[in-house]
Design a protein around this motif. Structure first.
Motif, PDB file in Angstrom:
ATOM      1  N   MET A   1       0.825  -1.198   0.000  1.00  0.00           N
ATOM      2  CA  MET A   1       0.000   0.000   0.000  1.00  0.00           C
ATOM      3  C   MET A   1       0.862   1.251   0.000  1.00  0.00           C
ATOM      4  O   MET A   1       0.550   2.205  -0.692  1.00  0.00           O
ATOM      5  CB  MET A   1      -0.927  -0.029   1.221  1.00  0.00           C
ATOM      6  N   THR A   2       1.964   1.238   0.768  1.00  0.00           N
ATOM      7  CA  THR A   2       2.833   2.401   0.866  1.00  0.00           C
ATOM      8  C   THR A   2       3.473   2.721  -0.476  1.00  0.00           C
ATOM      9  O   THR A   2       3.490   3.874  -0.902  1.00  0.00           O
ATOM     10  CB  THR A   2       3.924   2.171   1.929  1.00  0.00           C
ATOM     11  N   LYS A   3       3.987   1.697  -1.151  1.00  0.00           N
ATOM     12  CA  LYS A   3       4.648   1.908  -2.441  1.00  0.00           C
ATOM     13  C   LYS A   3       3.659   2.455  -3.476  1.00  0.00           C
ATOM     14  O   LYS A   3       3.974   3.387  -4.219  1.00  0.00           O
ATOM     15  CB  LYS A   3       5.280   0.612  -2.929  1.00  0.00           C
ATOM     16  N   LEU A   4       2.459   1.894  -3.524  1.00  0.00           N
ATOM     17  CA  LEU A   4       1.433   2.351  -4.448  1.00  0.00           C
ATOM     18  C   LEU A   4       1.047   3.804  -4.159  1.00  0.00           C
ATOM     19  O   LEU A   4       0.868   4.606  -5.084  1.00  0.00           O
ATOM     20  CB  LEU A   4       0.209   1.440  -4.372  1.00  0.00           C
ATOM     21  N   GLY A  49       0.096  11.262   2.696  1.00  0.00           N
ATOM     22  CA  GLY A  49      -0.195  10.806   4.054  1.00  0.00           C
ATOM     23  C   GLY A  49      -0.158   9.294   4.171  1.00  0.00           C
ATOM     24  O   GLY A  49       0.307   8.739   5.169  1.00  0.00           O
ATOM     25  N   LEU A  50      -0.634   8.605   3.135  1.00  0.00           N
ATOM     26  CA  LEU A  50      -0.586   7.144   3.122  1.00  0.00           C
ATOM     27  C   LEU A  50       0.821   6.636   2.808  1.00  0.00           C
ATOM     28  O   LEU A  50       1.267   5.645   3.372  1.00  0.00           O
ATOM     29  CB  LEU A  50      -1.540   6.581   2.070  1.00  0.00           C
ATOM     30  N   GLY A  51       1.488   7.314   1.891  1.00  0.00           N
ATOM     31  CA  GLY A  51       2.793   6.855   1.437  1.00  0.00           C
ATOM     32  C   GLY A  51       3.922   7.096   2.423  1.00  0.00           C
ATOM     33  O   GLY A  51       4.933   6.399   2.409  1.00  0.00           O
ATOM     34  N   PHE A  52       3.749   8.088   3.277  1.00  0.00           N
ATOM     35  CA  PHE A  52       4.777   8.422   4.269  1.00  0.00           C
ATOM     36  C   PHE A  52       4.127   8.573   5.646  1.00  0.00           C
ATOM     37  O   PHE A  52       4.083   9.666   6.216  1.00  0.00           O
ATOM     38  CB  PHE A  52       5.496   9.722   3.863  1.00  0.00           C
ATOM     39  N   PRO A  53       3.620   7.470   6.192  1.00  0.00           N
ATOM     40  CA  PRO A  53       2.848   7.554   7.438  1.00  0.00           C
ATOM     41  C   PRO A  53       3.655   8.011   8.651  1.00  0.00           C
ATOM     42  O   PRO A  53       3.069   8.526   9.603  1.00  0.00           O
ATOM     43  CB  PRO A  53       2.331   6.124   7.633  1.00  0.00           C
ATOM     44  N   ASN A  54       4.959   7.873   8.617  1.00  0.00           N
ATOM     45  CA  ASN A  54       5.786   8.287   9.757  1.00  0.00           C
ATOM     46  C   ASN A  54       6.505   9.604   9.508  1.00  0.00           C
ATOM     47  O   ASN A  54       7.433   9.943  10.223  1.00  0.00           O
ATOM     48  CB  ASN A  54       6.815   7.191  10.077  1.00  0.00           C
ATOM     49  N   ARG A  55       6.094  10.327   8.502  1.00  0.00           N
ATOM     50  CA  ARG A  55       6.762  11.571   8.132  1.00  0.00           C
ATOM     51  C   ARG A  55       5.766  12.728   8.036  1.00  0.00           C
ATOM     52  O   ARG A  55       5.803  13.504   7.081  1.00  0.00           O
ATOM     53  CB  ARG A  55       7.460  11.414   6.794  1.00  0.00           C
ATOM     54  N   LEU A  56       4.908  12.875   9.012  1.00  0.00           N
ATOM     55  CA  LEU A  56       3.852  13.890   8.982  1.00  0.00           C
ATOM     56  C   LEU A  56       4.407  15.284   8.722  1.00  0.00           C
ATOM     57  O   LEU A  56       3.960  15.980   7.815  1.00  0.00           O
ATOM     58  CB  LEU A  56       3.056  13.864  10.288  1.00  0.00           C
ATOM     59  N   TYR A  57       5.368  15.714   9.504  1.00  0.00           N
ATOM     60  CA  TYR A  57       5.890  17.077   9.361  1.00  0.00           C
ATOM     61  C   TYR A  57       6.586  17.275   8.023  1.00  0.00           C
ATOM     62  O   TYR A  57       6.470  18.335   7.407  1.00  0.00           O
ATOM     63  CB  TYR A  57       6.823  17.420  10.517  1.00  0.00           C
ATOM     64  N   HIS A  58       7.282  16.261   7.550  1.00  0.00           N
ATOM     65  CA  HIS A  58       7.973  16.366   6.270  1.00  0.00           C
ATOM     66  C   HIS A  58       6.987  16.564   5.121  1.00  0.00           C
ATOM     67  O   HIS A  58       7.203  17.406   4.246  1.00  0.00           O
ATOM     68  CB  HIS A  58       8.824  15.122   6.005  1.00  0.00           C
ATOM     69  N   VAL A  59       5.906  15.796   5.112  1.00  0.00           N
ATOM     70  CA  VAL A  59       4.961  15.920   4.007  1.00  0.00           C
ATOM     71  C   VAL A  59       4.153  17.212   4.105  1.00  0.00           C
ATOM     72  O   VAL A  59       3.808  17.799   3.080  1.00  0.00           O
ATOM     73  CB  VAL A  59       4.052  14.671   3.853  1.00  0.00           C
ATOM     74  N   VAL A  60       3.877  17.688   5.319  1.00  0.00           N
ATOM     75  CA  VAL A  60       3.191  18.969   5.469  1.00  0.00           C
ATOM     76  C   VAL A  60       4.070  20.089   4.903  1.00  0.00           C
ATOM     77  O   VAL A  60       3.599  20.930   4.120  1.00  0.00           O
ATOM     78  CB  VAL A  60       2.815  19.246   6.943  1.00  0.00           C
ATOM     79  N   ILE A  61       5.326  20.095   5.262  1.00  0.00           N
ATOM     80  CA  ILE A  61       6.248  21.115   4.746  1.00  0.00           C
ATOM     81  C   ILE A  61       6.367  20.990   3.230  1.00  0.00           C
ATOM     82  O   ILE A  61       6.352  21.992   2.507  1.00  0.00           O
ATOM     83  CB  ILE A  61       7.621  21.011   5.439  1.00  0.00           C
ATOM     84  N   PHE A  62       6.460  19.759   2.723  1.00  0.00           N
ATOM     85  CA  PHE A  62       6.562  19.547   1.284  1.00  0.00           C
ATOM     86  C   PHE A  62       5.359  20.139   0.553  1.00  0.00           C
ATOM     87  O   PHE A  62       5.516  20.827  -0.465  1.00  0.00           O
ATOM     88  CB  PHE A  62       6.690  18.048   0.977  1.00  0.00           C
ATOM     89  N   VAL A  63       4.157  19.883   1.049  1.00  0.00           N
ATOM     90  CA  VAL A  63       2.951  20.382   0.382  1.00  0.00           C
ATOM     91  C   VAL A  63       2.894  21.910   0.436  1.00  0.00           C
ATOM     92  O   VAL A  63       2.565  22.560  -0.567  1.00  0.00           O
ATOM     93  CB  VAL A  63       1.676  19.753   0.997  1.00  0.00           C
ATOM     94  N   ILE A  64       3.226  22.493   1.561  1.00  0.00           N
ATOM     95  CA  ILE A  64       3.192  23.949   1.678  1.00  0.00           C
ATOM     96  C   ILE A  64       4.204  24.597   0.739  1.00  0.00           C
ATOM     97  O   ILE A  64       3.889  25.545   0.013  1.00  0.00           O
ATOM     98  CB  ILE A  64       3.433  24.383   3.139  1.00  0.00           C
ATOM     99  N   VAL A  65       5.425  24.078   0.730  1.00  0.00           N
ATOM    100  CA  VAL A  65       6.476  24.632  -0.140  1.00  0.00           C
ATOM    101  C   VAL A  65       6.110  24.422  -1.611  1.00  0.00           C
ATOM    102  O   VAL A  65       6.276  25.328  -2.440  1.00  0.00           O
ATOM    103  CB  VAL A  65       7.852  24.017   0.197  1.00  0.00           C
ATOM    104  N   THR A  66       5.598  23.244  -1.942  1.00  0.00           N
ATOM    105  CA  THR A  66       5.206  22.970  -3.329  1.00  0.00           C
ATOM    106  C   THR A  66       4.114  23.930  -3.782  1.00  0.00           C
ATOM    107  O   THR A  66       4.204  24.509  -4.877  1.00  0.00           O
ATOM    108  CB  THR A  66       4.722  21.516  -3.479  1.00  0.00           C
ATOM    109  N   ALA A  67       3.101  24.131  -2.972  1.00  0.00           N
ATOM    110  CA  ALA A  67       2.015  25.045  -3.328  1.00  0.00           C
ATOM    111  C   ALA A  67       2.551  26.461  -3.537  1.00  0.00           C
ATOM    112  O   ALA A  67       2.202  27.123  -4.519  1.00  0.00           O
ATOM    113  CB  ALA A  67       0.940  25.036  -2.241  1.00  0.00           C
ATOM    114  N   VAL A 100      -6.163  13.265   6.561  1.00  0.00           N
ATOM    115  CA  VAL A 100      -7.076  12.162   6.268  1.00  0.00           C
ATOM    116  C   VAL A 100      -6.271  10.908   5.918  1.00  0.00           C
ATOM    117  O   VAL A 100      -6.589   9.803   6.378  1.00  0.00           O
ATOM    118  CB  VAL A 100      -8.064  12.538   5.136  1.00  0.00           C
ATOM    119  N   GLY A 101      -5.230  11.070   5.118  1.00  0.00           N
ATOM    120  CA  GLY A 101      -4.376   9.932   4.769  1.00  0.00           C
ATOM    121  C   GLY A 101      -3.703   9.327   5.992  1.00  0.00           C
ATOM    122  O   GLY A 101      -3.616   8.096   6.124  1.00  0.00           O
TER     123      GLY A 101
END
Length: 114
Positions: A1-4, A49-67, A100-101
Protein backbone atom coordinates in the motif's frame (compact mmCIF):
# COMPACT_ATOMS: atom_id res chain seq x y z
CA UNK A 1 0.00 0.00 0.00
CA UNK A 2 2.83 2.40 0.87
CA UNK A 3 4.65 1.91 -2.44
CA UNK A 4 1.43 2.35 -4.45
CA UNK A 5 0.61 5.53 -2.50
CA UNK A 6 4.07 6.94 -3.22
CA UNK A 7 3.67 6.24 -6.93
CA UNK A 8 0.23 7.87 -6.86
CA UNK A 9 1.68 10.92 -5.07
CA UNK A 10 4.43 11.27 -7.68
CA UNK A 11 1.90 10.95 -10.50
CA UNK A 12 -0.41 13.51 -8.90
CA UNK A 13 2.51 15.87 -8.37
CA UNK A 14 3.42 15.63 -12.07
CA UNK A 15 -0.18 16.38 -13.05
CA UNK A 16 -0.32 19.34 -10.66
CA UNK A 17 2.95 20.75 -11.99
CA UNK A 18 1.68 20.43 -15.56
CA UNK A 19 -1.69 22.00 -14.78
CA UNK A 20 -0.10 24.82 -12.79
CA UNK A 21 2.66 25.78 -15.20
CA UNK A 22 1.20 24.97 -18.62
CA UNK A 23 -0.51 27.66 -20.69
CA UNK A 24 -4.00 28.32 -19.38
CA UNK A 25 -5.68 26.86 -22.47
CA UNK A 26 -3.88 23.52 -21.91
CA UNK A 27 -4.96 23.27 -18.27
CA UNK A 28 -7.57 20.58 -17.61
CA UNK A 29 -10.89 22.09 -16.57
CA UNK A 30 -13.83 20.29 -15.00
CA UNK A 31 -15.05 22.57 -12.18
CA UNK A 32 -14.57 26.00 -10.64
CA UNK A 33 -10.85 26.81 -10.25
CA UNK A 34 -10.76 26.70 -6.43
CA UNK A 35 -12.58 23.35 -6.43
CA UNK A 36 -10.03 21.96 -8.89
CA UNK A 37 -7.13 23.31 -6.84
CA UNK A 38 -8.50 21.95 -3.59
CA UNK A 39 -9.33 18.52 -5.02
CA UNK A 40 -5.88 18.16 -6.62
CA UNK A 41 -4.08 19.00 -3.39
CA UNK A 42 -6.42 16.92 -1.21
CA UNK A 43 -5.62 13.91 -3.39
CA UNK A 44 -1.89 14.70 -3.33
CA UNK A 45 -1.97 15.12 0.44
CA UNK A 46 -3.93 11.91 0.90
CA UNK A 47 -1.42 9.94 -1.19
CA UNK A 48 1.49 11.49 0.71
CA UNK A 49 -0.19 10.81 4.05
CA UNK A 50 -0.59 7.14 3.12
CA UNK A 51 2.79 6.86 1.44
CA UNK A 52 4.78 8.42 4.27
CA UNK A 53 2.85 7.55 7.44
CA UNK A 54 5.79 8.29 9.76
CA UNK A 55 6.76 11.57 8.13
CA UNK A 56 3.85 13.89 8.98
CA UNK A 57 5.89 17.08 9.36
CA UNK A 58 7.97 16.37 6.27
CA UNK A 59 4.96 15.92 4.01
CA UNK A 60 3.19 18.97 5.47
CA UNK A 61 6.25 21.12 4.75
CA UNK A 62 6.56 19.55 1.28
CA UNK A 63 2.95 20.38 0.38
CA UNK A 64 3.19 23.95 1.68
CA UNK A 65 6.48 24.63 -0.14
CA UNK A 66 5.21 22.97 -3.33
CA UNK A 67 2.02 25.04 -3.33
CA UNK A 68 3.95 28.26 -2.74
CA UNK A 69 6.70 27.57 -5.26
CA UNK A 70 4.36 26.47 -8.02
CA UNK A 71 2.25 29.57 -7.44
CA UNK A 72 5.34 31.79 -7.62
CA UNK A 73 6.50 30.08 -10.81
CA UNK A 74 3.31 31.27 -12.51
CA UNK A 75 4.86 34.75 -12.54
CA UNK A 76 7.10 33.56 -15.40
CA UNK A 77 4.14 32.92 -17.71
CA UNK A 78 2.49 36.17 -18.83
CA UNK A 79 -0.85 34.37 -19.31
CA UNK A 80 -0.92 33.17 -15.69
CA UNK A 81 -1.05 34.99 -12.38
CA UNK A 82 0.33 34.17 -8.96
CA UNK A 83 -1.95 34.88 -6.02
CA UNK A 84 -1.39 34.27 -2.34
CA UNK A 85 -5.01 33.19 -1.92
CA UNK A 86 -4.52 30.38 -4.46
CA UNK A 87 -1.40 29.15 -2.65
CA UNK A 88 -3.29 29.19 0.67
CA UNK A 89 -6.18 27.16 -0.79
CA UNK A 90 -3.71 24.62 -2.21
CA UNK A 91 -1.66 24.34 0.99
CA UNK A 92 -4.71 24.03 3.26
CA UNK A 93 -6.31 21.42 1.01
CA UNK A 94 -3.06 19.46 0.93
CA UNK A 95 -2.85 19.49 4.71
CA UNK A 96 -6.43 18.24 4.98
CA UNK A 97 -5.57 15.42 2.57
CA UNK A 98 -2.45 14.55 4.57
CA UNK A 99 -4.40 14.37 7.82
CA UNK A 100 -7.08 12.16 6.27
CA UNK A 101 -4.38 9.93 4.77
CA UNK A 102 -2.61 9.69 8.14
CA UNK A 103 -5.87 8.77 9.87
CA UNK A 104 -6.61 6.18 7.21
CA UNK A 105 -3.09 4.68 7.52
CA UNK A 106 -3.34 4.49 11.31
CA UNK A 107 -6.79 2.92 11.13
CA UNK A 108 -5.52 0.32 8.66
CA UNK A 109 -2.63 -0.57 10.96
CA UNK A 110 -4.97 -0.98 13.90
CA UNK A 111 -7.24 -3.25 11.90
CA UNK A 112 -4.22 -5.28 10.84
CA UNK A 113 -3.17 -5.72 14.48
CA UNK A 114 -6.45 -7.42 15.37
Amino acid sequence: MTKLSRIAALTLLAIIVFATLSPIQMRPHFAEANVERALAYILLGFALGLGFPNRLYHVVIFVIVTAGMLELLQIVDPGRHAELADAVVKACAGIVGILVGQLFARGSRRLGER
